[in-house]
Design a protein around this motif. Sequence first.
Motif, PDB file in Angstrom:
ATOM      1  N   THR A   5      -7.527  -7.634  -6.420  1.00  0.00           N
ATOM      2  CA  THR A   5      -6.408  -7.826  -5.494  1.00  0.00           C
ATOM      3  C   THR A   5      -5.324  -8.659  -6.154  1.00  0.00           C
ATOM      4  O   THR A   5      -4.129  -8.376  -6.032  1.00  0.00           O
ATOM      5  N   TRP A  30       2.245 -10.020   5.480  1.00  0.00           N
ATOM      6  CA  TRP A  30       1.509  -8.825   5.080  1.00  0.00           C
ATOM      7  C   TRP A  30      -0.003  -9.000   5.205  1.00  0.00           C
ATOM      8  O   TRP A  30      -0.750  -8.048   4.987  1.00  0.00           O
ATOM      9  N   GLY A  32      -1.800  -9.692   7.838  1.00  0.00           N
ATOM     10  CA  GLY A  32      -2.398  -9.255   9.085  1.00  0.00           C
ATOM     11  C   GLY A  32      -2.834 -10.443   9.933  1.00  0.00           C
ATOM     12  O   GLY A  32      -2.702 -11.603   9.541  1.00  0.00           O
ATOM     13  N   GLU A  44     -12.043  -4.409   2.742  1.00  0.00           N
ATOM     14  CA  GLU A  44     -10.776  -3.698   2.509  1.00  0.00           C
ATOM     15  C   GLU A  44     -10.805  -2.960   1.169  1.00  0.00           C
ATOM     16  O   GLU A  44     -10.324  -1.828   1.064  1.00  0.00           O
ATOM     17  N   TYR A  48     -10.551   0.936   0.493  1.00  0.00           N
ATOM     18  CA  TYR A  48      -9.493   1.416  -0.391  1.00  0.00           C
ATOM     19  C   TYR A  48     -10.043   2.406  -1.415  1.00  0.00           C
ATOM     20  O   TYR A  48      -9.493   3.492  -1.625  1.00  0.00           O
ATOM     21  N   LEU A  60      -3.392  -5.991   1.565  1.00  0.00           N
ATOM     22  CA  LEU A  60      -2.136  -6.384   2.203  1.00  0.00           C
ATOM     23  C   LEU A  60      -1.493  -5.202   2.942  1.00  0.00           C
ATOM     24  O   LEU A  60      -1.585  -4.058   2.506  1.00  0.00           O
ATOM     25  N   LYS A  61      -0.857  -5.518   4.039  1.00  0.00           N
ATOM     26  CA  LYS A  61      -0.140  -4.500   4.823  1.00  0.00           C
ATOM     27  C   LYS A  61       1.327  -4.519   4.405  1.00  0.00           C
ATOM     28  O   LYS A  61       2.195  -5.067   5.085  1.00  0.00           O
ATOM     29  N   PRO A  63       4.903  -3.215   3.909  1.00  0.00           N
ATOM     30  CA  PRO A  63       5.742  -2.184   4.540  1.00  0.00           C
ATOM     31  C   PRO A  63       6.444  -1.320   3.495  1.00  0.00           C
ATOM     32  O   PRO A  63       6.630  -1.710   2.351  1.00  0.00           O
ATOM     33  N   GLU A  64       6.822  -0.136   3.942  1.00  0.00           N
ATOM     34  CA  GLU A  64       7.589   0.769   3.078  1.00  0.00           C
ATOM     35  C   GLU A  64       8.781   1.285   3.876  1.00  0.00           C
ATOM     36  O   GLU A  64       8.590   2.039   4.840  1.00  0.00           O
ATOM     37  N   SER A  88       4.121   2.167  -2.592  1.00  0.00           N
ATOM     38  CA  SER A  88       2.906   2.735  -2.005  1.00  0.00           C
ATOM     39  C   SER A  88       2.252   3.757  -2.933  1.00  0.00           C
ATOM     40  O   SER A  88       1.113   4.163  -2.710  1.00  0.00           O
TER      41      SER A  88
END
Length: 429
Positions: A5, A30, A32, A44, A48, A60-61, A63-64, A88
């Motif tokens: 990570t 990010w 959560g 996670e 993945y 991590l969440k 964004p895009e 992404s």
Amino acid sequence: MTGRTTLFLCVFATVATLTGVRAAIDVKAWLGEEPLTPERILEEMVEYFSQRDPHGIPVLKVPEPIEAPDRVTASQITLWDLKISGHSGLRLEYINVNLTTFTGVVRISVPKINVLGQYEWPGWWSTSAGSANITVTDIQVALNLQLGINTKGLLIVDGLQITLNYEDLILGFEGLAGEHALLVGAADTFFSTIIQPLIVGGIQDKLTKVLNERLEQRLKDKPFPNSISPVDYLVAKVRRDLRESGKDPIFVERKDVNLAWGVSVQLKNINIKGLTTLHRTHEVSAQFIDNALFVTIQIGTQQLKAGADWSISASLMPAVGGHLDVEVESLSVTVMAKQPADIRSPPVLREIDIQLGNLAVRSVGESTMDYLVELMVNLLPNTFRNIIMDKIEPKIHQAIQKQFNGLDIHRIILTKLAERRQAEANASP
């Protein structure tokens, strides 16, 4: 966070630097709502790598696109109201760690990174300003690591080099002045004079510092001697543990073998000496390819000695027996194993290769049978030992794989994490 990570985060920092973005991005947003515990990170990461084509940044969440409204400066250009997309598609392509030389190579790819925003670019005669659209395609990032041991015995990153390659760099700036248009027209020059120095000059030092801080935090209580490599130190520790646990010599339970025509052979009082001569024969390496970890271990021993009482019996014949002493000049073993990144799957033994040196056998006794056994054991194994080992290796391979099939790596790690958490709870006042 886990090492993988952390690696993904470091790569994201590299990509962010590529676009000239140095704005403070709230990474905490990010994470959560759930606490970022080791157990959550493990789950996670398992999820993945259970994908057929793992890509993006795990755990991590992110964004895009990522929005970075703050004003940032890349060389002479000031950018703001930025929107970054394409991360992404990030993929971990390859890791190669040589545990003997303590060097490593990491390769990551990103199909495309796009940055939209506003810019201002002052010049000698006029200032360029307007909207910016930057696209970099087929990005290949390579990190070359050299690890070492400092004077305190701590593992450190002794050298780090980042190499960035790309297929195409498309620069779209509205309102460009003439002097800037010439520079943007030469995209490669723009890359080498503005973007590349930002990456090489900034991220390498920062990443080295972060990795060394993490290594010191994790391994501060586990120093290595700086006179030998860490791998050889660990092998020496295994030798010491074998001596202290009384496993040299090692004693083996009685063996009974039934042959054809009612003949049976019995071996008892079996002992093997020399396991504490264990040493590394060649390089020890680990590679991460196609979402699987491949490990190669090559170890061996010096002279091994074994002894056993033997007896042979058959129907209608009296039993005969004696004592055999066996010396093996050397033993070397190469093991190649594979562990899928989805650790819910067991490891796979890909190959095992065993090489025996010359054998010498001495039978204690003066009977005709003793001489005959000594002659046969000295002659046949040395003549056909490679053929014999080729026949034995599949059985050893099958036995080891059977043990591997019973391993639940996922459950083992969860148990270790729970034990560590309990130990920390017991140690706290």
